[in-house]
Design a protein around this motif. Structure first.
Motif: not given
Length: 413
Positions: A109-122
Motif C-alpha cells: 500500500r505504501a508503494i502504491a501511494r508513493a507511486v501515485s503521489r509521484m505521478g510515476a510510470s513504473v
C-alpha cells in the motif's frame, strides 16, 4: 554519497518520474551497504529510482539503533536528483507468521501511494527479498533480485527452511525476470523461474581507488603489517581460519558488525589476543581509511551451501584497493582470474599464504592488475545490465548496452 536525510531543495513533486524503477530492498538505507543500495545509487544516474526500505515499526530502532535516522523526516523523501526513498511503517512483531502478511500488505500500500503521489510510470519493480511485494504497482517488468540463497540461509536467519522454500517458489514463479548473483543460484532457480539472468555483485571502485592517498584510520592501533577482514562476523565465517592467523602472530584487524550468537566463547577468546583488534561496524565512508591500514585482505568463508551461492562484495573491494587477497575455495573465488586472489583449500594453507603475503613488499604492477579487474566489475557495469532488462520491457527505449553485447547478463533459460 547521498545520506539518509532528505536532500535540501529537492521535492518529489518537482521531478519527472517517467520510467521509474522501484527497488524493494531487503536492507534499510541506513543499515550496512549491500547490493540494493549500491544498485540504487548507480541506477539513479540513468533512470529515476524509488528505494523502499523494509517495513519498520516504532520499536525497530530499539532493536537496531543504526536505523534511528530512518524514523526522522517524511516517509517519502528525496535523497538526490533522480533518487527518492520510502520507509513503510508497520505494526510491531512482523516476524511472526500472522503479522508478516500485515507488514507486506502495508508495504504494498505504501508503494502504491508513493507511486501515485509521484505521478510515476513504473518500468521496473525489483524485489530483493521473499516478501510478498509484487503487485504493489503496475510495473512493465517485475524482477526478483537474489543476492543470497535464501533457503540455504534458513538456519542463519532462524526461519523454517520449508516455509522459505514455499515462498521462494512462489516468488520465482511470479517474477518476470530473476536476477541471480551466481551461476550456482541461477542453475537451481532456472528449474522454476521462466527467465534467470546472472548479474554478479559489483564494486564501488571509485570509493577504494585512492586508498593509499587517504589518511590512515587512527582507530587502528595494531602494528604493521596487518591482515584484515571487513564484513559481518557471523556463522558464514570460518572462525578457525581467523584463529589460525592470530595464533601465527599476525596483526589481525576485524571490521564489521558481530552476530552476538556466533561462537561466543571462541570469539571472546579470539578478541582477547593482543594482536587482534575489532573496531565494530563502521560507516561505508570510513572504509578507505581502514583499508589503508590493511596489507592483506581476508575472505574466510565456510564451505556451506549458503556461501557457495554467494558473491562476496568485500573480495572485490580488497582488489579495488590493490590489496592481495586470501580466500577460501568457493565458486565466487574461482571466477576471479588466477593470480589476482589466493585460493586456499586448507586452514594451514590459509595461514601460510597470509604470512607469506604479509612478508612481501607491495608489487605495484600486480596491485594495478587487481584494480583493473575490480574496475571491470564495477557497479556501473552491473547497472547497465539492469538497464538492459528494463529497456527490453519498454518499446522504443534502448539500453546503453544491448542485452546481447559482451558483459551483459545471459539468460540461463
Amino acid at each position: 554519497m547521498r545520506g539518509a536525510q532528505p536532500a535540501p531543495g529537492l521535492s518529489v513533486k518537482g521531478q519527472n518520474w517517467d520510467g521509474l524503477v522501484v527497488i524493494a530492498s531487503g536492507t534499510s538505507w541506513d543499515d550496512t551497504w549491500l547490493s540494493e543500495k549500491h544498485l540504487a545509487l548507480h541506477l539513479s544516474r540513468h533512470v529515476p529510482v524509488l528505494f523502499v526500505d523494509p517495513p519498520m515499526s516504532v520499536l525497530t530502532p530499539l532493536r537496531k539503533p543504526l536505523l534511528r535516522e530512518s524514523m526522522r523526516g517524511p516517509r517519502l523523501r528525496m535523497l538526490g536528483s533522480n533518487l527518492a526513498r520510502l520507509t513503510p511503517m508497520t505494526v510491531p512483531g512482523i516476524s511472526r507468521p500472522g503479522l508478516r502478511s500485515v507488514g507486506e500488505w502495508l508495504t504494498r500500500r505504501a508503494i502504491a501511494r508513493a507511486v501515485s503521489r509521484m505521478g510515476a510510470s513504473v518500468d521496473g519493480l525489483v524485489v530483493a527479498s521473499l516478501d510478498d511485494v509484487f503487485g504493489a504497482c503496475d510495473a512493465r517488468v517485475t524482477v526478483l533480485y537474489g543476492t543470497d540463497d535464501w533457503v540455504a540461509g534458513a538456519e542463519l536467519m532462524g526461519i523454517s527452511s520449508g516455509w522459505l522454500r514455499r515462498r521462494e517458489r512462489l516468488r520465482l514463479e511470479n517474477a518476470d525476470v530473476v536476477v541471480a548473483v551466481s551461476q550456482e543460484l541461477a542453475q537451481r532457480w532456472s528449474q522454476t523461474a521462466a527467465t534467470v539472468v546472472v548479474i554478479p555483485n559489483g564494486c564501488d571502485t571509485g570509493h577504494f581507488a585512492r586508498v593509499d592517498e587517504v589518511d590512515a584510520s587512527s582507530a587502528v592501533t595494531l602494528p604493521d603489517p596487518i591482515a584484515g577482514f571487513i564484513g559481518h562476523l557471523s556463522e558464514r565465517i570460518d572462525i578457525g581460519l581467523l584463529e589460525g592467523v592470530a595464533a601465527a602472530g599476525c596483526s589481525l584487524l576485524l571490521v564489521g558488525p558481530r552476530q552476538l550468537t556466533f561462537d561466543l566463547d571462541r570469539m571472546t577468546a579470539l578478541l582477547a589476543h593482543e594482536n587482534v583488534q575489532w573496531v565494530g561496524a563502521q560507516p561505508f565512508s570510513d572504509l578507505p581509511a581502514l583499508m589503508r591500514r590493511i596489507h592483506v585482505g581476508l575472505t574466510p568463508y565456510t564451505d556451506s551451501d549458503f556461501n557457495r551461492g554467494s558473491d562476496p562484495l568485500k573480495t572485490l573491494e580488497y582488489l579495488a584497493a590493490g590489496r592481495p587477497v586470501v580466500v577460501t575455495d568457493l565458486p565466487s573465488s574461482r571466477r576471479i582470474p588466477a593470480g589476482l586472489v589466493n585460493v586456499c583449500t586448507t586452514p594451514e594453507e590459509f595461514t601460510e599464504t597470509t604470512l607469506r603475503l604479509l612478508s612481501q613488499a607491495p608489487d605495484a604492477a600486480l596491485a594495478e592488475e587487481r584494480r583493473a579487474y575490480a574496475r571491470s566489475q564495477n557497479w556501473e557495469a552491473r547497472t547497465l545490465d539492469f538497464v538492459a532488462i528494463f529497456s527490453a520491457a519498454r518499446p522504443g527505449r534502448h539500453a546503453a548496452r544491448a542485452a546481447g553485447d559482451p558483459g551483459s547478463p545471459a539468460p540461463t533459460r
